[in-house]
Design a protein around this motif. Structure first.
Motif, PDB file in Angstrom:
ATOM      1  N   ASN A  55       0.804  -1.211   0.000  1.00 20.71           N
ATOM      2  CA  ASN A  55       0.000   0.000   0.000  1.00 20.71           C
ATOM      3  C   ASN A  55       0.841   1.267   0.000  1.00 20.71           C
ATOM      4  OD1 ASN A  55      -2.479  -1.272  -0.062  1.00 20.71           O
ATOM      5  ND2 ASN A  55      -2.642  -1.415   2.179  1.00 20.71           N
ATOM      6  N   LEU A  56       2.131   1.133   0.312  1.00 24.33           N
ATOM      7  CA  LEU A  56       3.017   2.294   0.286  1.00 24.33           C
ATOM      8  C   LEU A  56       3.365   2.646  -1.163  1.00 24.33           C
ATOM      9  CD1 LEU A  56       5.581   1.419   3.111  1.00 24.33           C
ATOM     10  CD2 LEU A  56       3.576   2.904   3.278  1.00 24.33           C
ATOM     11  N   SER A  57       3.433   3.938  -1.426  1.00 27.73           N
ATOM     12  CA  SER A  57       3.914   4.359  -2.746  1.00 27.73           C
ATOM     13  C   SER A  57       5.408   4.062  -2.828  1.00 27.73           C
ATOM     14  CB  SER A  57       3.673   5.852  -2.948  1.00 27.73           C
ATOM     15  OG  SER A  57       4.491   6.597  -2.066  1.00 27.73           O
ATOM     16  N   LYS A  58       5.980   4.158  -4.019  1.00 28.73           N
ATOM     17  CA  LYS A  58       7.406   3.857  -4.181  1.00 28.73           C
ATOM     18  C   LYS A  58       8.262   4.844  -3.396  1.00 28.73           C
ATOM     19  CE  LYS A  58       7.136   1.458  -8.620  1.00 28.73           C
ATOM     20  NZ  LYS A  58       7.583   1.440 -10.041  1.00 28.73           N
ATOM     21  N   SER A  59       7.841   6.097  -3.369  1.00 29.78           N
ATOM     22  CA  SER A  59       8.614   7.094  -2.621  1.00 29.78           C
ATOM     23  C   SER A  59       8.538   6.801  -1.120  1.00 29.78           C
ATOM     24  CB  SER A  59       8.108   8.506  -2.923  1.00 29.78           C
ATOM     25  OG  SER A  59       6.745   8.656  -2.532  1.00 29.78           O
ATOM     26  N   GLU A  60       7.348   6.430  -0.639  1.00 34.19           N
ATOM     27  CA  GLU A  60       7.183   6.099   0.773  1.00 34.19           C
ATOM     28  C   GLU A  60       7.980   4.845   1.143  1.00 34.19           C
ATOM     29  OE1 GLU A  60       2.644   7.797   1.495  1.00 34.19           O
ATOM     30  OE2 GLU A  60       2.963   5.756   0.762  1.00 34.19           O
ATOM     31  N   TYR A  64      10.799   4.435   3.944  1.00 26.08           N
ATOM     32  CA  TYR A  64      10.633   3.368   4.951  1.00 26.08           C
ATOM     33  C   TYR A  64      11.895   2.490   5.008  1.00 26.08           C
ATOM     34  CZ  TYR A  64       8.644  -0.762   7.249  1.00 26.08           C
ATOM     35  OH  TYR A  64       8.409  -1.811   8.103  1.00 26.08           O
ATOM     36  N   ASP A  65      12.364   2.055   3.854  1.00 26.91           N
ATOM     37  CA  ASP A  65      13.531   1.172   3.799  1.00 26.91           C
ATOM     38  C   ASP A  65      14.804   1.889   4.257  1.00 26.91           C
ATOM     39  OD1 ASP A  65      11.898  -0.825   2.852  1.00 26.91           O
ATOM     40  OD2 ASP A  65      12.421  -0.525   0.736  1.00 26.91           O
ATOM     41  N   PHE A  66      14.888   3.160   3.958  1.00 28.13           N
ATOM     42  CA  PHE A  66      16.039   3.967   4.386  1.00 28.13           C
ATOM     43  C   PHE A  66      16.101   4.035   5.910  1.00 28.13           C
ATOM     44  CE2 PHE A  66      17.597   8.362   5.402  1.00 28.13           C
ATOM     45  CZ  PHE A  66      18.920   8.178   5.032  1.00 28.13           C
ATOM     46  N   ILE A  67      14.970   4.341   6.538  1.00 26.06           N
ATOM     47  CA  ILE A  67      14.920   4.412   8.001  1.00 26.06           C
ATOM     48  C   ILE A  67      15.160   3.035   8.611  1.00 26.06           C
ATOM     49  CG2 ILE A  67      13.451   4.917   9.997  1.00 26.06           C
ATOM     50  CD1 ILE A  67      14.502   7.372   8.488  1.00 26.06           C
ATOM     51  N   GLU A 112       8.595  -0.084  15.833  1.00 28.43           N
ATOM     52  CA  GLU A 112       7.866  -0.110  14.564  1.00 28.43           C
ATOM     53  C   GLU A 112       7.905   1.258  13.865  1.00 28.43           C
ATOM     54  OE1 GLU A 112       3.278  -0.802  12.944  1.00 28.43           O
ATOM     55  OE2 GLU A 112       3.731  -0.769  15.100  1.00 28.43           O
ATOM     56  N   ILE A 113       8.080   1.211  12.553  1.00 28.97           N
ATOM     57  CA  ILE A 113       8.005   2.428  11.745  1.00 28.97           C
ATOM     58  C   ILE A 113       6.547   2.617  11.331  1.00 28.97           C
ATOM     59  CG2 ILE A 113       8.781   3.572   9.635  1.00 28.97           C
ATOM     60  CD1 ILE A 113      11.268   1.751   9.717  1.00 28.97           C
ATOM     61  N   LYS A 114       5.974   3.763  11.672  1.00 35.06           N
ATOM     62  CA  LYS A 114       4.549   3.961  11.389  1.00 35.06           C
ATOM     63  C   LYS A 114       4.266   5.428  11.082  1.00 35.06           C
ATOM     64  CE  LYS A 114       3.568   4.348  16.339  1.00 35.06           C
ATOM     65  NZ  LYS A 114       2.767   3.818  17.464  1.00 35.06           N
ATOM     66  N   ASP A 115       2.957   5.729  10.941  1.00 33.00           N
ATOM     67  CA  ASP A 115       2.498   7.097  10.653  1.00 33.00           C
ATOM     68  C   ASP A 115       3.268   7.703   9.487  1.00 33.00           C
ATOM     69  OD1 ASP A 115       0.845   6.728  12.791  1.00 33.00           O
ATOM     70  OD2 ASP A 115       2.017   7.936  14.182  1.00 33.00           O
ATOM     71  N   ILE A 116       3.287   6.965   8.379  1.00 30.42           N
ATOM     72  CA  ILE A 116       4.024   7.404   7.185  1.00 30.42           C
ATOM     73  C   ILE A 116       3.137   8.353   6.384  1.00 30.42           C
ATOM     74  CG2 ILE A 116       5.195   6.632   5.088  1.00 30.42           C
ATOM     75  CD1 ILE A 116       5.533   3.897   6.526  1.00 30.42           C
ATOM     76  N   VAL A 117       3.617   9.584   6.221  1.00 29.01           N
ATOM     77  CA  VAL A 117       2.825  10.610   5.525  1.00 29.01           C
ATOM     78  C   VAL A 117       3.665  11.225   4.422  1.00 29.01           C
ATOM     79  CG1 VAL A 117       1.529  12.761   5.753  1.00 29.01           C
ATOM     80  CG2 VAL A 117       1.536  11.106   7.633  1.00 29.01           C
ATOM     81  N   SER A 118       3.091  11.263   3.233  1.00 27.60           N
ATOM     82  CA  SER A 118       3.790  11.804   2.054  1.00 27.60           C
ATOM     83  C   SER A 118       3.236  13.165   1.676  1.00 27.60           C
ATOM     84  CB  SER A 118       3.621  10.833   0.879  1.00 27.60           C
ATOM     85  OG  SER A 118       3.941  11.467  -0.338  1.00 27.60           O
ATOM     86  N   SER A 119       4.131  14.029   1.149  1.00 27.25           N
ATOM     87  CA  SER A 119       3.673  15.327   0.650  1.00 27.25           C
ATOM     88  C   SER A 119       3.067  15.194  -0.744  1.00 27.25           C
ATOM     89  CB  SER A 119       4.836  16.324   0.612  1.00 27.25           C
ATOM     90  OG  SER A 119       5.820  15.908  -0.327  1.00 27.25           O
ATOM     91  N   GLY A 120       3.253  14.019  -1.356  1.00 28.20           N
ATOM     92  CA  GLY A 120       2.600  13.731  -2.632  1.00 28.20           C
ATOM     93  C   GLY A 120       3.302  14.270  -3.855  1.00 28.20           C
ATOM     94  N   LEU A 129       7.875  10.127   9.084  1.00 26.95           N
ATOM     95  CA  LEU A 129       7.676   8.809   9.678  1.00 26.95           C
ATOM     96  C   LEU A 129       7.920   8.891  11.173  1.00 26.95           C
ATOM     97  CD1 LEU A 129       9.966   8.591   7.131  1.00 26.95           C
ATOM     98  CD2 LEU A 129       9.134   6.242   7.156  1.00 26.95           C
ATOM     99  N   LYS A 130       7.409   7.891  11.890  1.00 26.62           N
ATOM    100  CA  LYS A 130       7.670   7.784  13.323  1.00 26.62           C
ATOM    101  C   LYS A 130       8.210   6.401  13.634  1.00 26.62           C
ATOM    102  CE  LYS A 130       4.423  11.198  15.186  1.00 26.62           C
ATOM    103  NZ  LYS A 130       3.268  11.411  16.093  1.00 26.62           N
ATOM    104  N   SER A 131       9.164   6.372  14.562  1.00 30.40           N
ATOM    105  CA  SER A 131       9.683   5.114  15.073  1.00 30.40           C
ATOM    106  C   SER A 131       9.807   5.278  16.579  1.00 30.40           C
ATOM    107  CB  SER A 131      11.046   4.799  14.453  1.00 30.40           C
ATOM    108  OG  SER A 131      11.603   3.653  15.043  1.00 30.40           O
ATOM    109  N   GLY A 132       8.784   4.795  17.289  1.00 36.34           N
ATOM    110  CA  GLY A 132       8.749   5.047  18.715  1.00 36.34           C
ATOM    111  C   GLY A 132       8.581   6.542  18.948  1.00 36.34           C
TER     112      GLY A 132
END
Length: 381
Positions: A55-60, A64-67, A112-120, A129-132
């Protein structure tokens, strides 16, 4: 009667056997169904997880993978995500840098990495993103190969400009800077543009084919870096002595009655401009003929020392790969007709070629020229 009883017993035994078989089959069937349901649930769980990542876009996904790589302290993987040429960035650099950036709370964080929000953005995107307790932002950009990569100016300086003396090569750390990185050149400098360098102290080793290696340390910044390759004190003092000898040899030629330009050719380098020998000859003659009613003679250079000057930087340093610049203090003494002796202290700036038996002139500063200077206006040393 006995025969009838045996028949009834036989039928009963068969019924019991069939019941037992039927129960076993039902149990096995029940176990099979339970196993299948469990497998189905696991499959559904896996599918659900895959769909979540999908469900993540390629940019997201890139962010995610970077973090995730930072969390795992996989610095080689982190390096792969960077949107620059990483030739001059090592995983050891990143290991040192990351705890000193806005990603410090992510390093080694297993939450966990969560709350991923993109500027689009279509070609450039900011992902939060959030991690803890750690909240981070990742800027990603679509490169020429249609891959999303991470921009991170906290890690590196892009297009770092290094001015090296012309013809001098250098290494950044253990990696040579090829001449293909030279973006401009002039009489004095080769200007390199290094694609990306980490923002931490760097060791640069400059190599001159004539003067050997010089090691400098600096922390890259957006400012252009100019490499001043200064000679050690022992080497510089030998060069000052060579200059002193050359100047006295020039005066000896004039004292012998020679005033033609060809008489001074031995003191001029082949690297000098064609008309430089005329300049030198004129300066020698001026030294003796200025206010010649005093009848000056036996002009001797008695001392040559280095001089620090903000404009010319260091007293004795590499000018190009096979020439030297010297910023000097020169003391001269001579005889005059009306008194026993005169002296002066002057400043000078020469460009020299080092030879097997001394130095030769390549150029000199007209405003700081100790060859022609002969007056009582002594300069402060």
């Amino acid at each position: 009667m006995k025969k009838k009883f045996l028949s009834i017993m036989l039928i009963a035994t068969m019924c019991i056997s069939l019941a037992a078989c039927g129960g076993k089959e039902n149990k096995e069937s029940s176990n099979t169904e339970s196993s299948e349901q469990s497998t189905q649930k696991e499959s559904e769980s896996t599918t659900e997880s895959e769909e979540s990542a999908g469900n993540l876009s390629k940019s997201e996904q890139t962010a995610y993978d970077f973090i995730s790589a930072i969390q795992k302290e996989d610095y080689e993987k982190v390096k792969e995500f960077l949107n620059v040429d990483t030739t001059y960035i090592t995983k050891e650099d990143l290991e040192w840098l990351l705890p000193r950036t806005s990603y410090s709370d992510v390093v080694g964080n297993e939450m966990e990495i969560k709350d991923i929000v993109s500027s689009g953005g279509k070609t450039q995107d900011n992902i939060s993103l959030k991690s803890g307790p750690a909240s981070v932002s990742v800027n990603v950009e679509l490169n020429d190969d249609n891959e999303w990569k991470v921009n991170c100016n906290e890690f590196y300086i892009s297009d770092w400009k290094v001015k090296a003396p012309k013809g001098v090569t250098f290494k950044l750390g253990e990696v040579e800077a090829p001449k293909t990185l030279i973006e401009s050149t002039d009489e004095r400098w080769d200007t390199y543009s290094i694609p990306a360098v980490p923002i931490k102290e760097a060791t640069l080793t400059f190599s001159s084919e004539t003067f050997g290696d010089f090691e400098l340390k600096t922390t890259p910044s957006t400012e252009e870096y100019k490499a001043i390759l200064e000679f050690d004190e022992e080497t510089a003092n030998k060069i000052y002595e060579d200059v002193k000898k050359m100047m006295n040899d020039i005066n000896a030629v004039y004292d012998s009655g020679k005033t033609e330009t060809t008489d001074y050719k031995e003191f001029v380098s082949d690297l000098a401009a064609p008309d430089f020998i005329n300049t030198l000859t004129d300066n020698v003659i001026t030294q003796y003929t200025w206010n010649n009613s005093l009848n000056p003679k036996n002009i001797k250079v008695t001392q040559v020392l280095g001089r620090n000057d903000d404009e010319k930087t260091k007293p004795c340093f590499v000018y190009t790969t096979n020439t030297i610049a010297v910023n000097l203090r020169v003391e001269k003494k001579w005889e005059e007709s009306h008194k026993d002796g005169s002296s002066t202290k002057v400043h000078g700036y020469f460009i020299l070629e080092k030879t097997d038996d001394g130095v030769k002139l390549v150029n000199m500063d007209a405003s700081n020229n100790p060859i022609k200077a002969r007056n009582s206006m002594t300069r402060d040393w």
